[in-house]
Design a protein around this motif. Sequence first.
Motif, short mmCIF file in Angstrom:
data_model
loop_
_atom_site.label_atom_id
_atom_site.label_comp_id
_atom_site.label_asym_id
_atom_site.label_seq_id
_atom_site.Cartn_x
_atom_site.Cartn_y
_atom_site.Cartn_z
N GLY A 11 0.80 -1.18 -0.15
CA GLY A 11 0.00 0.04 0.08
C GLY A 11 1.05 1.25 0.02
O GLY A 11 2.02 1.07 0.52
N ILE A 12 0.46 2.21 -0.72
CA ILE A 12 1.29 3.55 -0.82
C ILE A 12 0.56 4.51 -0.52
O ILE A 12 -0.63 4.93 -0.64
CB ILE A 12 1.75 3.82 -2.38
N GLY A 13 1.00 5.46 0.38
CA GLY A 13 0.51 6.73 0.84
C GLY A 13 1.37 7.83 1.10
O GLY A 13 2.72 7.60 1.18
N ALA A 14 0.62 9.02 1.43
CA ALA A 14 1.55 10.27 1.46
C ALA A 14 1.29 10.81 2.91
O ALA A 14 1.72 11.95 3.29
CB ALA A 14 1.40 11.17 0.15
N GLY A 15 0.68 10.09 3.94
CA GLY A 15 0.40 10.35 5.14
C GLY A 15 -0.44 11.58 5.10
O GLY A 15 -0.57 12.22 6.04
N ALA A 114 5.24 -4.68 -10.88
CA ALA A 114 5.16 -3.73 -12.06
C ALA A 114 5.23 -4.52 -13.06
O ALA A 114 5.57 -5.51 -13.20
CB ALA A 114 6.53 -2.83 -11.55
N ILE A 115 4.54 -3.54 -14.08
CA ILE A 115 4.43 -4.12 -15.39
C ILE A 115 5.63 -3.16 -16.16
O ILE A 115 5.94 -2.18 -15.36
CB ILE A 115 3.12 -4.54 -16.18
N SER A 116 5.72 -3.33 -17.25
CA SER A 116 6.78 -2.06 -18.09
C SER A 116 5.78 -1.03 -18.92
O SER A 116 6.27 -0.70 -20.02
CB SER A 116 7.59 -3.12 -19.23
N ASP A 117 5.06 -0.64 -17.99
CA ASP A 117 4.26 0.46 -18.59
C ASP A 117 3.82 1.46 -17.42
O ASP A 117 2.98 1.18 -16.78
CB ASP A 117 3.02 -0.04 -19.26
N PHE A 118 4.42 2.90 -17.34
CA PHE A 118 4.10 3.64 -16.19
C PHE A 118 2.75 4.11 -16.37
O PHE A 118 2.44 4.89 -15.46
CB PHE A 118 5.26 4.65 -16.39
N ASN A 119 2.00 3.97 -17.45
CA ASN A 119 0.50 4.22 -17.54
C ASN A 119 -0.33 3.73 -16.57
O ASN A 119 -1.64 4.08 -16.31
CB ASN A 119 -0.08 4.37 -18.83
N GLY A 120 0.12 2.81 -15.92
CA GLY A 120 -0.41 1.96 -14.85
C GLY A 120 -0.19 2.41 -13.12
O GLY A 120 -0.54 1.66 -12.25
N SER A 121 0.78 3.52 -13.33
CA SER A 121 1.25 3.83 -11.94
C SER A 121 1.21 5.31 -11.79
O SER A 121 2.32 6.02 -11.31
CB SER A 121 2.53 3.30 -11.38
N TRP A 122 0.37 6.22 -12.20
CA TRP A 122 0.42 7.78 -12.19
C TRP A 122 0.12 7.97 -10.71
O TRP A 122 -0.68 7.34 -10.10
CB TRP A 122 -0.60 8.20 -13.03
N VAL A 123 0.78 9.09 -10.29
CA VAL A 123 0.64 9.60 -8.77
C VAL A 123 0.43 11.09 -8.80
O VAL A 123 1.24 11.66 -9.63
CB VAL A 123 1.49 8.77 -7.77
N SER A 124 -0.20 11.59 -7.76
CA SER A 124 -0.08 13.25 -7.58
C SER A 124 -0.40 13.45 -5.96
O SER A 124 -1.21 12.68 -5.63
CB SER A 124 -1.19 13.71 -8.61
N LEU A 133 4.61 6.87 -10.59
CA LEU A 133 5.18 6.36 -9.20
C LEU A 133 6.63 6.15 -8.92
O LEU A 133 7.47 6.59 -8.06
CB LEU A 133 4.51 5.18 -8.51
N TYR A 134 7.34 5.45 -9.91
CA TYR A 134 8.51 5.17 -10.06
C TYR A 134 9.58 6.54 -10.06
O TYR A 134 10.42 6.61 -9.21
CB TYR A 134 8.92 4.44 -11.32
N ALA A 135 9.11 7.53 -10.87
CA ALA A 135 9.97 8.78 -10.89
C ALA A 135 9.58 9.62 -9.46
O ALA A 135 10.67 9.95 -9.10
CB ALA A 135 9.27 9.60 -12.14
N ALA A 136 8.36 9.53 -9.01
CA ALA A 136 8.06 10.38 -7.86
C ALA A 136 8.77 9.85 -6.84
O ALA A 136 9.14 10.56 -5.89
CB ALA A 136 6.63 10.13 -7.65
N THR A 140 12.79 4.20 -6.61
CA THR A 140 12.55 3.04 -5.37
C THR A 140 11.26 2.55 -5.66
O THR A 140 11.45 1.12 -5.00
CB THR A 140 12.61 3.75 -3.98
N LEU A 141 10.15 3.09 -5.90
CA LEU A 141 8.71 2.23 -6.00
C LEU A 141 8.41 1.88 -7.36
O LEU A 141 7.91 2.96 -7.93
CB LEU A 141 7.86 2.99 -5.22
N ASN A 142 8.40 0.65 -7.79
CA ASN A 142 8.06 0.11 -9.13
C ASN A 142 6.97 -0.92 -8.91
O ASN A 142 7.19 -1.86 -8.75
CB ASN A 142 9.52 -0.58 -9.70
N TYR A 143 5.71 -0.16 -8.93
CA TYR A 143 4.52 -1.03 -8.85
C TYR A 143 3.38 -0.41 -9.80
O TYR A 143 3.84 0.40 -10.55
CB TYR A 143 4.12 -0.95 -7.40
N THR A 144 2.57 -1.36 -9.93
CA THR A 144 1.41 -0.83 -10.79
C THR A 144 0.20 -1.11 -10.02
O THR A 144 -0.05 -1.77 -9.11
CB THR A 144 1.20 -2.07 -11.86
#
Length: 181
Positions: A11-15, A114-124, A133-136, A140-144
């Motif tokens: 699970g990913i969160g920003a607090g 993770a799969i090889s497509d960052f369109n499955g992991s947008w974050v804001s 998510l990977y860039a943000a 370090t976090l490579n998930y989908t």
Amino acid sequence: SYCGNDSFQTGIGAGGSLYWGIMMPSTMLTGRNALTAVKLYVKQAGTYQLRVSMGGTSAPQSPLITQTEHFTDADTDSWQTILLNTPLAINNTQPLWVTFYCDDAPYPATASAAISDFNGSWVSTDGSTWTSLYAASGSTLNYTWMIKCVTSPNQPALAVSIDGPSTLRNSSRQEAMSRCS
């Protein structure tokens, strides 16, 4: 598919406030006329806001659908289906964004391998500026994200309101994991 192997990894969160979602380029929408439901794997109870948008390549346009869902402890550790009252027309010339927002669960965004497509992991963190998510995370976090779309190739689409969560009961609907395949 964007949903990896369908197995919860973390699970990913920003607090605090977090936006996360998937973007399907128009090329993935060929033959799909309507979005009929969205599925989200829920790991923590909380208030989740679904937003569905058409258009935008680096950030979603204004949402066509905004629906708030309250998930309780009884809803956790499972897929929750948000059915649309009437299918939402898919414009096959624009990207389709399916995003969620939550500010009352510490790690609301569920992720699979993770799969090889960052369109499955947008974050804001603000709902305006989006990145993978990977860039943000500084690579370090490579998930989908565990978000699925349910589409219908031949059903006419008229409205943008939704009900949910509930169980799909119409076997003629086709489930597709984000790629709408």
